[in-house]
Scaffold this motif. Structure first.
Motif, short mmCIF file in Angstrom:
data_model
loop_
_atom_site.label_atom_id
_atom_site.label_comp_id
_atom_site.label_asym_id
_atom_site.label_seq_id
_atom_site.Cartn_x
_atom_site.Cartn_y
_atom_site.Cartn_z
N ASP A 98 0.83 -1.21 0.00
CA ASP A 98 0.00 0.00 0.00
C ASP A 98 0.86 1.26 0.00
O ASP A 98 0.52 2.26 -0.65
CB ASP A 98 -0.93 0.01 1.21
N GLU A 99 1.98 1.23 0.73
CA GLU A 99 2.87 2.39 0.77
C GLU A 99 3.48 2.65 -0.60
O GLU A 99 3.51 3.80 -1.07
CB GLU A 99 3.99 2.15 1.78
N LEU A 100 3.94 1.61 -1.27
CA LEU A 100 4.52 1.80 -2.60
C LEU A 100 3.49 2.28 -3.61
O LEU A 100 3.77 3.14 -4.45
CB LEU A 100 5.15 0.49 -3.09
N LEU A 101 2.29 1.73 -3.53
CA LEU A 101 1.23 2.15 -4.45
C LEU A 101 0.87 3.62 -4.24
O LEU A 101 0.66 4.36 -5.21
CB LEU A 101 -0.01 1.26 -4.26
N GLU A 102 0.82 4.05 -3.00
CA GLU A 102 0.49 5.46 -2.72
C GLU A 102 1.61 6.38 -3.20
O GLU A 102 1.35 7.44 -3.77
CB GLU A 102 0.23 5.66 -1.23
N ARG A 103 2.86 5.99 -2.98
CA ARG A 103 3.98 6.82 -3.45
C ARG A 103 3.98 6.90 -4.97
O ARG A 103 4.26 7.95 -5.56
CB ARG A 103 5.30 6.26 -2.93
N ALA A 118 -8.31 3.88 -7.99
CA ALA A 118 -7.13 3.18 -7.48
C ALA A 118 -6.65 2.14 -8.50
O ALA A 118 -7.45 1.58 -9.24
CB ALA A 118 -7.46 2.51 -6.15
N TRP A 119 -5.37 1.90 -8.53
CA TRP A 119 -4.81 0.98 -9.49
C TRP A 119 -3.70 0.16 -8.85
O TRP A 119 -3.18 0.50 -7.79
CB TRP A 119 -4.27 1.71 -10.72
N ARG A 120 -3.36 -0.95 -9.52
CA ARG A 120 -2.19 -1.74 -9.17
C ARG A 120 -1.37 -1.96 -10.43
O ARG A 120 -1.84 -1.74 -11.54
CB ARG A 120 -2.61 -3.06 -8.52
N PHE A 121 -0.16 -2.43 -10.27
CA PHE A 121 0.77 -2.52 -11.40
C PHE A 121 0.34 -3.59 -12.40
O PHE A 121 -0.26 -4.61 -12.05
CB PHE A 121 2.18 -2.82 -10.89
N LEU A 145 4.61 -8.73 -4.02
CA LEU A 145 4.17 -8.69 -5.42
C LEU A 145 2.68 -8.97 -5.54
O LEU A 145 1.99 -8.36 -6.38
CB LEU A 145 4.96 -9.70 -6.24
N ALA A 146 2.17 -9.86 -4.71
CA ALA A 146 0.73 -10.14 -4.74
C ALA A 146 -0.07 -8.89 -4.44
O ALA A 146 -1.15 -8.67 -5.01
CB ALA A 146 0.39 -11.25 -3.76
N GLY A 147 0.43 -8.05 -3.54
CA GLY A 147 -0.28 -6.82 -3.20
C GLY A 147 -0.10 -5.71 -4.22
O GLY A 147 -0.95 -4.83 -4.34
N LEU A 148 1.02 -5.75 -4.97
CA LEU A 148 1.30 -4.69 -5.93
C LEU A 148 0.64 -4.91 -7.29
O LEU A 148 0.34 -3.95 -8.00
CB LEU A 148 2.81 -4.58 -6.16
N LEU A 149 0.38 -6.17 -7.65
CA LEU A 149 -0.05 -6.49 -9.00
C LEU A 149 -1.55 -6.72 -9.11
O LEU A 149 -2.15 -7.34 -8.23
CB LEU A 149 0.68 -7.74 -9.49
N ARG A 150 -2.13 -6.26 -10.20
CA ARG A 150 -3.54 -6.53 -10.47
C ARG A 150 -3.69 -7.97 -10.97
O ARG A 150 -2.73 -8.56 -11.50
CB ARG A 150 -4.07 -5.57 -11.53
#
Length: 252
Positions: A98-103, A118-121, A145-150
């Protein structure tokens, strides 16, 4: 992705036919125009700049080495893609998705590219990062990676190949087929493609060391740590066939 990514692939017929790592990264980057990608353990940003130069709208690289990231930023500036490259100094095993996605979202908003939702990589690229992170924490990188990727996003990975018994110049670890598959296990990830290639290296290493070239896909499933009891290695004694790679992905 191209049709050849839909199943595990046989290895090329011999060392001379194995493509180099740079060719593999460039080929994968070509399908990411207009998309967002991430790299855990980006080092000096070679792959991140390659992705941005290929047309990615945003590339986020994460690394704990501040000096390497300074070089990554200079590299992005020289390539005139600094407005699409965000480099985050952090241990990939100590940062939250969540921190990386917000940044990343804030970086885009600051450049007038804010998204309405909201989006993911869309993708992640790995060059020997997974094997290092896996050695430290078998689940940590996969969980991030599971949290970062759609769902449907792909992870392109180049890892050291333990089929070749000789030390790597940098002393880095290498992985068996089963170990590679366990880095990004089902049900959260599925292996789409696996074959051998070779790392690019100095002329003194002739031929350069073997590598695994793998593509995983993020499924809609929630993250779940794999069963540590499934450790058999179908591919340790030679190049994994399509059947053995599929068997590896069925472990959970």
């Amino acid at each position: 992705m191209a049709a050849e990514e839909t199943k595990a692939e046989p290895a090329p017929p011999g060392p001379g036919a194995a493509p180099g790592a740079e060719q593999e990264v460039v080929a994968f980057a070509g399908g990411l125009r207009g998309r967002r990608a991430a790299q855990l353990g980006c080092g000096a940003g070679v792959d991140c700049v390659c992705l941005a130069a290929a047309g990615c709208r945003l590339v986020v690289g994460v690394d704990a080495d501040g000096a390497a990231l300074a070089e990554a930023r200079r590299r992005a500036a020289r390539a005139e893609v600094a407005d699409r490259c965000l480099f985050v100094e952090a241990d990939p095993l100590a940062v939250a998705a969540d921190e990386l996605l917000e940044r990343a979202a804030a970086f885009e908003r600051a450049r007038g590219r804010g998204a309405a939702a909201a989006w993911r990589f869309d993708a992640a690229v790995d060059r020997r990062g997974l094997e290092r992170l896996w050695a430290r924490d078998a689940d940590g990188a996969a969980r991030l990676l599971a949290g970062l990727l759609r769902p449907g996003a792909e992870v392109f990975s180049l890892s050291g190949n333990a089929n070749e018994y000789r030390p790597y110049a940098d002393g880095a670890a290498s992985l068996t087929c089963a170990e590679l598959c366990s880095c990004l296990p089902p049900p959260c990830f599925e292996l789409r493609s696996l074959r051998e290639c070779r790392f690019d290296g100095p002329a003194a290493l002739a031929p350069p060391p073997l590598a695994w070239r793998a593509v995983f896909r993020r499924t809609p499933a929630a993250w779940a740590a794999p069963d540590p009891g499934d450790g058999d290695d179908d591919g340790a004694s030679g190049t994994p066939t399509a059947a053995s790679a599929r068997a590896s992905t069925s472990r959970g």
